[in-house]
Structure formats: C-alpha cells, structure tokens
Enzyme design. Sequence first.
Site, PDB file in Angstrom:
ATOM      1  N   HIS A   1      -2.194 -11.453  -0.297  1.00 24.99           N
ATOM      2  CA  HIS A   1      -2.210 -11.380  -1.774  1.00 24.99           C
ATOM      3  C   HIS A   1      -3.222 -12.355  -2.378  1.00 24.99           C
ATOM      4  CE1 HIS A   1       1.122  -8.724  -1.752  1.00 24.99           C
ATOM      5  NE2 HIS A   1       2.094  -9.589  -1.737  1.00 24.99           N
TER       6      HIS A   1
ATOM      7  N   LYS B   1      -4.482 -12.016  -6.163  1.00 24.24           N
ATOM      8  CA  LYS B   1      -3.403 -12.219  -7.144  1.00 24.24           C
ATOM      9  C   LYS B   1      -2.976 -13.686  -7.186  1.00 24.24           C
ATOM     10  CE  LYS B   1      -1.948  -7.516  -6.692  1.00 24.24           C
ATOM     11  NZ  LYS B   1      -1.208  -6.583  -5.851  1.00 24.24           N
TER      12      LYS B   1
ATOM     13  N   LEU C   1      -4.484  -3.536   2.064  1.00 27.64           N
ATOM     14  CA  LEU C   1      -4.497  -3.649   0.598  1.00 27.64           C
ATOM     15  C   LEU C   1      -3.061  -3.484   0.111  1.00 27.64           C
ATOM     16  CD1 LEU C   1      -7.615  -1.435  -0.290  1.00 27.64           C
ATOM     17  CD2 LEU C   1      -7.458  -3.930  -0.389  1.00 27.64           C
ATOM     18  N   ASP C   2      -2.749  -4.106  -1.020  1.00 26.35           N
ATOM     19  CA  ASP C   2      -1.401  -3.990  -1.582  1.00 26.35           C
ATOM     20  C   ASP C   2      -1.122  -2.559  -2.041  1.00 26.35           C
ATOM     21  OD1 ASP C   2      -1.113  -6.684  -1.174  1.00 26.35           O
ATOM     22  OD2 ASP C   2      -1.608  -7.243  -3.243  1.00 26.35           O
ATOM     23  N   PHE C   3       0.157  -2.303  -2.271  1.00 23.37           N
ATOM     24  CA  PHE C   3       0.635  -0.958  -2.638  1.00 23.37           C
ATOM     25  C   PHE C   3      -0.184  -0.329  -3.771  1.00 23.37           C
ATOM     26  CE2 PHE C   3       3.992   1.658  -4.796  1.00 23.37           C
ATOM     27  CZ  PHE C   3       4.237   2.522  -3.741  1.00 23.37           C
TER      28      PHE C   3
END
Length: 230
Positions: free
Chosen positions: A184, A187, A101-103
């Site tokens: 990503h 997004k 998962l992204d930050f």
Amino acid sequence: MRLDRFLANLPCYNRQQVRLLLAHKRVRVDGQVTDDPRTEVRVFSQVEVDGQLLHSGPPARYLMLHKPAGCVSATVDGEHRTVLDLLPEPLREGLHIAGRLDFNTTGLLLLTNDGQWSRRLTQPRTKQPKTYWVETENVIEAHYVERFREGFYFAFEDLTTLPAQLDILAPRKARLTLFEGRYHQVKRMFGHFDNKVTALHRERMGAIVLDAELAPGQFRPLTAAEIASV
Ligand code: URA
C-alpha cells in the site's frame, strides 16, 4: 542446477563423459558454448550437445494486463474475481503476479511463470521505477514534493522509503514514480498528510509501459524487447 550435474543426471551420459563433453566445447547453454561445469541451468535454459537440444523447460510466458478496478491481484480468492479470471484458462497455469495492485487500483499488471524475471522487476534492490497516476481527496501541496524525495519512515517494516519523484499535475492529481514496491505504498505516503488516495493507476514498471490499446480487463503478451528490458 549446475550444468555438470544436469548432464550427468541424463540417462545418456556418465560423469566422465560429461567432463569430456565440456572439455571439447560440445555444450551450449542458451546459445553460448561453455566448458564451465558450474554454469547454471535454469528452468527455461536451453541446453544443447553437438547442436541437439536436450532440455527446453516449460515455455516462459510474460503477459501485460490492464487491471480493472474491483478485482483482486491474487491467483485465487474465495470472494472476488481475480486477475487470473480475466485470462483464458490454458494461459493461467503456473502464472504469478509481478507486483500486485490493490483491489481498486487500475493499470499495468505483469504476469509471468518466470520467477527470476519477476524478482528482477520487483526487488527494491534493483530500483526499477514504477510510475502511478494518483488522484487525492485534498489538494496536493507543493511541499509534498520534497517530502516524497526525502522518504517516509514506515514503522511496520522499520525502513525509510527510497527517494520518490512526485510531479503535481493539477490541484488533486499527480504522477508519482517509486523505486520500490512496499505494501500500500502510495496510499501510506499520501496518508502521511492525511490525504486520501481516491484513484490510483499504474502506468509503467521499469521500461514497460501500459499499452494504450488495452481496455481495462484486456491483456497481451509482452514483446521480446519488453521481456529483455528487465
Ligand atoms: N500503492 C498502493 O497504495 N496501492 C497500489 O495498488 C499500488 C501501490
């Protein structure tokens, strides 16, 4: 490794003995009697001869973590805290992340030392659903639903995303189910409409749902049923 090679590599049996053990159905792998020399012995396989356990690899570990925002889905990072920093030291050894998962993305993160299991969960080929709760900067319009179903062309990978299911919950909130996990991906899909994702939370991977008892930063082992569901 093949079962016959595995057995012949042990100090107690030569090849002839291995053939006889198999022919006399004295060998079990993961509880199943087998006489097939090509049976695959994996790192977590349990191999028995005459009911005696010969090989039991490192214990498999499967954890679910409620990832908080502001930490990196990596095992090491020079700058930021990682998701592994949220686990006690003895549990960390050999773990990898099954679907990063992204930050700033929160929610369900699965960690394991069983590579085959994590591949089954994350490979697009297996089409395991991943469900996200999404909040965006602009209104999510009704026509998005059809576009998500049709798929988006991702030039970098030269592919079109698999049909995804978008359920609009409120003007700027939606639930999105994907059947693959591209870099990503959420997004980039909303980016197609110039609509920035402002909050993203993963609720589910396959049949495994984030435990509502876990606060951000907390974890628990998966249950036997959750492990078997993959
Ligand atoms: N898609 C994204 O864009 N970010 C994530 O963290 C997960 C899926």
